[in-house]
Scaffold this motif. Structure first.
Motif, PDB file in Angstrom:
ATOM      1  N   PRO A 243       0.801  -1.239   0.000  1.00 11.79           N
ATOM      2  CA  PRO A 243       0.000   0.000   0.000  1.00 11.79           C
ATOM      3  C   PRO A 243       0.823   1.273   0.000  1.00 11.79           C
ATOM      4  N   ALA A 244       2.032   1.253   0.540  1.00 12.81           N
ATOM      5  CA  ALA A 244       2.864   2.453   0.535  1.00 12.81           C
ATOM      6  C   ALA A 244       3.656   2.603  -0.753  1.00 12.81           C
ATOM      7  N   GLN A 245       4.007   1.487  -1.403  1.00 14.96           N
ATOM      8  CA  GLN A 245       4.793   1.549  -2.631  1.00 14.96           C
ATOM      9  C   GLN A 245       3.938   1.974  -3.816  1.00 14.96           C
ATOM     10  N   LEU A 246       2.781   1.355  -3.984  1.00 14.56           N
ATOM     11  CA  LEU A 246       1.798   1.652  -5.037  1.00 14.56           C
ATOM     12  C   LEU A 246       2.299   1.332  -6.439  1.00 14.56           C
ATOM     13  N   PHE A 247       3.341   2.009  -6.908  1.00 16.88           N
ATOM     14  CA  PHE A 247       3.825   1.864  -8.286  1.00 16.88           C
ATOM     15  C   PHE A 247       5.016   0.915  -8.324  1.00 16.88           C
ATOM     16  N   HIS A 248       5.047   0.070  -9.364  1.00 15.28           N
ATOM     17  CA  HIS A 248       6.141  -0.890  -9.443  1.00 15.28           C
ATOM     18  C   HIS A 248       7.458  -0.159  -9.726  1.00 15.28           C
ATOM     19  N   PRO A 249       8.543  -0.530  -9.035  1.00 13.77           N
ATOM     20  CA  PRO A 249       9.830   0.155  -9.255  1.00 13.77           C
ATOM     21  C   PRO A 249      10.308   0.135 -10.697  1.00 13.77           C
ATOM     22  N   ASP A 250      10.040  -0.948 -11.448  1.00 13.43           N
ATOM     23  CA  ASP A 250      10.460  -0.987 -12.855  1.00 13.43           C
ATOM     24  C   ASP A 250       9.752   0.090 -13.667  1.00 13.43           C
ATOM     25  N   PHE A 251       8.481   0.315 -13.374  1.00 16.64           N
ATOM     26  CA  PHE A 251       7.728   1.352 -14.069  1.00 16.64           C
ATOM     27  C   PHE A 251       8.260   2.733 -13.702  1.00 16.64           C
ATOM     28  N   LEU A 252       8.527   2.963 -12.426  1.00 12.40           N
ATOM     29  CA  LEU A 252       9.061   4.261 -12.003  1.00 12.40           C
ATOM     30  C   LEU A 252      10.404   4.540 -12.659  1.00 12.40           C
ATOM     31  N   ALA A 253      11.240   3.524 -12.737  1.00  6.86           N
ATOM     32  CA  ALA A 253      12.555   3.715 -13.344  1.00  6.86           C
ATOM     33  C   ALA A 253      12.443   4.071 -14.821  1.00  6.86           C
ATOM     34  N   LEU A 254      11.443   3.518 -15.497  1.00  4.62           N
ATOM     35  CA  LEU A 254      11.276   3.788 -16.925  1.00  4.62           C
ATOM     36  C   LEU A 254      10.905   5.237 -17.196  1.00  4.62           C
ATOM     37  N   VAL A 255      10.029   5.815 -16.389  1.00  5.64           N
ATOM     38  CA  VAL A 255       9.465   7.130 -16.717  1.00  5.64           C
ATOM     39  C   VAL A 255      10.062   8.273 -15.913  1.00  5.64           C
ATOM     40  N   ARG A 256      11.028   8.026 -15.050  1.00  3.05           N
ATOM     41  CA  ARG A 256      11.493   9.023 -14.089  1.00  3.05           C
ATOM     42  C   ARG A 256      12.181  10.232 -14.709  1.00  3.05           C
ATOM     43  N   ARG A 257      12.666  10.139 -15.938  1.00  3.20           N
ATOM     44  CA  ARG A 257      13.371  11.271 -16.546  1.00  3.20           C
ATOM     45  C   ARG A 257      12.438  12.232 -17.271  1.00  3.20           C
ATOM     46  N   ASN A 258      11.151  11.935 -17.289  1.00  3.36           N
ATOM     47  CA  ASN A 258      10.211  12.773 -18.035  1.00  3.36           C
ATOM     48  C   ASN A 258       9.740  13.962 -17.218  1.00  3.36           C
ATOM     49  N   ARG A 259       9.734  15.104 -17.862  1.00  2.00           N
ATOM     50  CA  ARG A 259       9.296  16.341 -17.219  1.00  2.00           C
ATOM     51  C   ARG A 259       7.785  16.356 -16.998  1.00  2.00           C
ATOM     52  N   VAL A 260       7.041  15.801 -17.953  1.00  5.04           N
ATOM     53  CA  VAL A 260       5.580  15.819 -17.930  1.00  5.04           C
ATOM     54  C   VAL A 260       5.081  14.418 -18.249  1.00  5.04           C
ATOM     55  N   LEU A 261       3.985  14.023 -17.617  1.00  7.96           N
ATOM     56  CA  LEU A 261       3.340  12.744 -17.882  1.00  7.96           C
ATOM     57  C   LEU A 261       1.922  13.010 -18.367  1.00  7.96           C
ATOM     58  N   ARG A 262       1.632  12.552 -19.583  1.00  8.75           N
ATOM     59  CA  ARG A 262       0.287  12.750 -20.143  1.00  8.75           C
ATOM     60  C   ARG A 262      -0.548  11.501 -19.882  1.00  8.75           C
ATOM     61  N   PHE A 263      -1.710  11.720 -19.261  1.00 11.96           N
ATOM     62  CA  PHE A 263      -2.527  10.626 -18.762  1.00 11.96           C
ATOM     63  C   PHE A 263      -3.715  10.301 -19.653  1.00 11.96           C
ATOM     64  N   MET A 264      -3.616  10.582 -20.941  1.00 13.06           N
ATOM     65  CA  MET A 264      -4.737  10.373 -21.844  1.00 13.06           C
ATOM     66  C   MET A 264      -5.244   8.928 -21.804  1.00 13.06           C
ATOM     67  N   ASP A 265      -4.342   7.971 -21.922  1.00 14.94           N
ATOM     68  CA  ASP A 265      -4.771   6.575 -21.919  1.00 14.94           C
ATOM     69  C   ASP A 265      -5.102   6.085 -20.517  1.00 14.94           C
ATOM     70  N   TRP A 266      -4.488   6.638 -19.486  1.00 15.85           N
ATOM     71  CA  TRP A 266      -4.868   6.277 -18.121  1.00 15.85           C
ATOM     72  C   TRP A 266      -6.291   6.728 -17.813  1.00 15.85           C
ATOM     73  N   MET A 267      -6.733   7.815 -18.451  1.00 19.48           N
ATOM     74  CA  MET A 267      -8.069   8.358 -18.206  1.00 19.48           C
ATOM     75  C   MET A 267      -9.114   7.787 -19.154  1.00 19.48           C
ATOM     76  N   ASN A 268      -8.692   6.891 -20.067  1.00 11.94           N
ATOM     77  CA  ASN A 268      -9.613   6.370 -21.079  1.00 11.94           C
ATOM     78  C   ASN A 268     -10.363   7.517 -21.762  1.00 11.94           C
ATOM     79  N   THR A 269      -9.614   8.527 -22.151  1.00  7.00           N
ATOM     80  CA  THR A 269     -10.200   9.768 -22.670  1.00  7.00           C
ATOM     81  C   THR A 269     -10.964   9.551 -23.965  1.00  7.00           C
ATOM     82  N   ASN A 270     -10.381   8.805 -24.889  1.00  2.72           N
ATOM     83  CA  ASN A 270     -11.044   8.604 -26.173  1.00  2.72           C
ATOM     84  C   ASN A 270     -12.359   7.850 -25.973  1.00  2.72           C
ATOM     85  N   ASN A 271     -13.418   8.431 -26.528  1.00  2.16           N
ATOM     86  CA  ASN A 271     -14.755   7.825 -26.467  1.00  2.16           C
ATOM     87  C   ASN A 271     -15.301   7.728 -25.043  1.00  2.16           C
ATOM     88  N   SER A 272     -14.824   8.588 -24.150  1.00  2.00           N
ATOM     89  CA  SER A 272     -15.247   8.542 -22.749  1.00  2.00           C
ATOM     90  C   SER A 272     -16.740   8.826 -22.605  1.00  2.00           C
TER      91      SER A 272
END
Length: 553
Positions: free
Chosen positions: A189-218
């Motif tokens: 419960p305290a970790q939440l996000f898998h460390p492999d995923f965090l390591a992959l995206v950690r250098r990005n300035r901005v994270l766009r959540f379009m697919d996380w929000m299922n925006t298309n055809n919402s």
């Protein structure tokens, strides 16, 4: 429990994840990334609780050997999607002649080729039920106990399944969590996000959540419809809760980019904005965009904007002009609602207007929104930036040229991308030159209206379409190119071109994703194998090119 923990998580996590860094690892980065959709077949195992990324319930007939009876409409679910019983609810809309005796869900069931963690999974839950595990999973009977199953998973055997064959209706199973190897009900419960995923995206300035929000055809319209932290999974409906998106941004010191549902009411937009303001670290910005690619007719948000434009303006101009004017109007209204909700801190919001990269007129029409006579131009309502997707190579997936392109060698394909001339009738200078022209055109329109030019997506666009996706030779060429070292060189040129032609923030599409006939979008195919040519090119560009636009630090 998760909802109670979230407000305190960021500071505790930072002391571990940022240890040894003078700045966050994305400090000064000019790049951001879209995130892969949260689905069970994704090559990104995002959360340490795999239940959140499981497939929706499947009704099965184990006596008749029917994998999916299609009776999901009959299921007796509580408000968070957990099953209250196996008995069908015949009064549910769409429920007719059910024939199931079990309900299942799937984990990592795509073509992952073993690229997800093997090992010991802990399944914790409240309530009573008869639960079994199948395919790549086997219950460890010696270590399991009521409410806590220990499951050994061998990823080399493919995905796995959890099946419920009996439910105690007086005490049904709920709060089901499937903790990945290395985590359990105490640490997860305290970790939440898998460390492999965090390591992959950690250098990005901005994270766009379009697919996380299922925006298309919402279908979301009111705030009460939003996904919740306690939902059984986040792969259906509205996707991932906003609290989790903000928490990820806080942990990575990244700016979140939200793409708001096209049907969202004013109340939804305001309350979403207020919630983000309450949770987001005060040193972070937020990017706000009304829906995604409203100009693109393949999505329902396009038809919605066209209908709303006709209703608002009547039979004036063309249908597409009405659509774009109304899109600009609603983008402006969305911006005003967000900035009003943030009050004195409204300057932390970047309001984004989307446009078609290949057609700068779509920017002009939406930004000027001439049919909104009471409010035009839309740029007068706080819009800050126009965003395009200056992809390279999209024309090479055309059905009209698929046989020609499919017969190419990789050498010929990379020549076409970089210098052109390989495809009769193709753009002069090739794919990179075509993209440069789009950037120049949009930069001119944006500058005249006081807008910054950013990208909402970008990268290669080698994929067949309109039937050409079924050309196996074409797909093999395109996937091979994405694995080739020369694609890293193309990316380096693509990013430098964006910078040199006046672009600012560049958002790659996407962080991870498998390569197949539907595209090779991921910077990596699998998050356990991050050393790909595309990912290395992105990281090298970040290292060599601190953000160059005013106020980016």
């Amino acid at each position: 429990m998760i909802a109670l923990l979230i407000p305190a998580l960021a500071s505790a996590f930072d002391s571990v994840f940022h240890d040894g860094f003078e700045f966050p690892p994305n400090h000064g980065s000019p790049l951001g990334s879209n995130l892969d959709g949260v689905v069970d077949w994704s090559t990104s195992y995002t959360f340490v609780d795999a239940m959140k990324q499981s497939r929706d319930w499947i009704t099965q007939d184990t006596d008749g050997g029917v994998w999916d009876t299609g009776d999901e409409a009959c299921l007796d679910r509580d408000d968070n999607g957990y099953l209250r019983s196996l008995a069908p609810v015949l009064s549910n809309p769409g429920c007719s002649s059910p024939s199931y005796n079990a309900v299942a869900t799937l984990f990592s069931f795509g073509d992952l080729a073993g690229h997800y963690p093997s090992g010991r999974y802990i399944v914790s839950y409240d309530g009573n039920a008869t639960i079994s595990y199948h395919f790549a999973a086997q219950k460890n009977l010696a270590l399991s106990q009521p409410g806590r199953d220990v499951v050994d998973v061998d990823a080399s055997q493919g995905g796995w399944m959890m099946r419920l064959t009996a439910i105690d209706t007086a005490n049904p199973p709920r709060a089901i969590h499937v903790w990945m190897p290395g985590f359990d009900e105490h640490s997860g419960p305290a970790q939440l996000f898998h460390p492999d995923f965090l390591a992959l995206v950690r250098r990005n300035r901005v994270l766009r959540f379009m697919d996380w929000m299922n925006t298309n055809n919402s279908g979301q319209q009111e705030f009460a419809q939003r996904p919740r932290l306690d939902d059984v999974r986040w792969t259906t409906g509205g996707g991932v809760p906003l609290e989790m998106m903000v928490e990820l941004a806080n942990r990575l010191d990244a700016d979140p980019w939200f793409t708001m549902p096209h049907r969202a009411s004013d109340d939804y937009l305001t309350r979403f904005a207020q919630r983000v303001h309450a949770l987001l670290q005060t040193n972070r910005r937020v990017y706000v965009e009304y829906s995604n690619e409203v100009w693109n007719g393949q999505f329902t948000q396009s038809a919605y904007a066209a209908a709303m434009g006709s209703a608002a303006y009547g039979n004036v101009a063309s249908a597409y002009e009405r659509q774009l004017s109304w899109y600009g109007q609603r983008s402006a209204q969305t911006c005003e609602l967000w900035k009003s909700a943030w009050g004195s801190q409204a300057s932390r919001i970047t309001c984004v207007l989307g446009a078609q990269a290949a057609n700068a007129w779509t920017q002009q029409q939406a930004a000027d929104c001439p049919l909104w006579t009471a409010g035009a131009p839309c740029t007068a309502h706080g819009l800050d930036a126009v965003a395009i997707a200056p992809y390279i190579g999209g024309y090479l997936g055309s059905p009209s040229t698929q046989d020609t392109v499919a017969a190419w060698s990789l050498d010929t394909l990379f020549d076409e991308l970089t210098v052109g001339g390989a495809l009769a009738g193709g753009p002069g200078g090739g794919a990179l030159a075509l993209s440069a022209g789009w950037i120049d055109a949009h930069r001119s329109v944006a500058a005249a209206r006081g807008l910054h030019l950013v990208s909402y997506e970008g990268g290669q666009h080698l994929v067949g379409y309109s039937g050409a996706e079924n050309n196996a030779a074409l797909t093999a060429l395109f996937t091979g190119a994405n694995r080739d070292a020369r694609m890293g060189t193309v990316y380096a040129s693509h990013l430098a071109q964006w910078r040199d032609h006046g672009g600012e923030l560049f958002m790659h599409f996407t962080a991870s994703g498998g390569y197949d006939k539907w595209g090779s979008w991921g910077a990596v195919e699998y998050i356990d194998t991050p050393a790909t040519p595309k990912q290395q090119a992105l990281l090298q560009f970040i290292a060599a090119n601190p953000c160059w636009w005013p106020g980016c630090e």
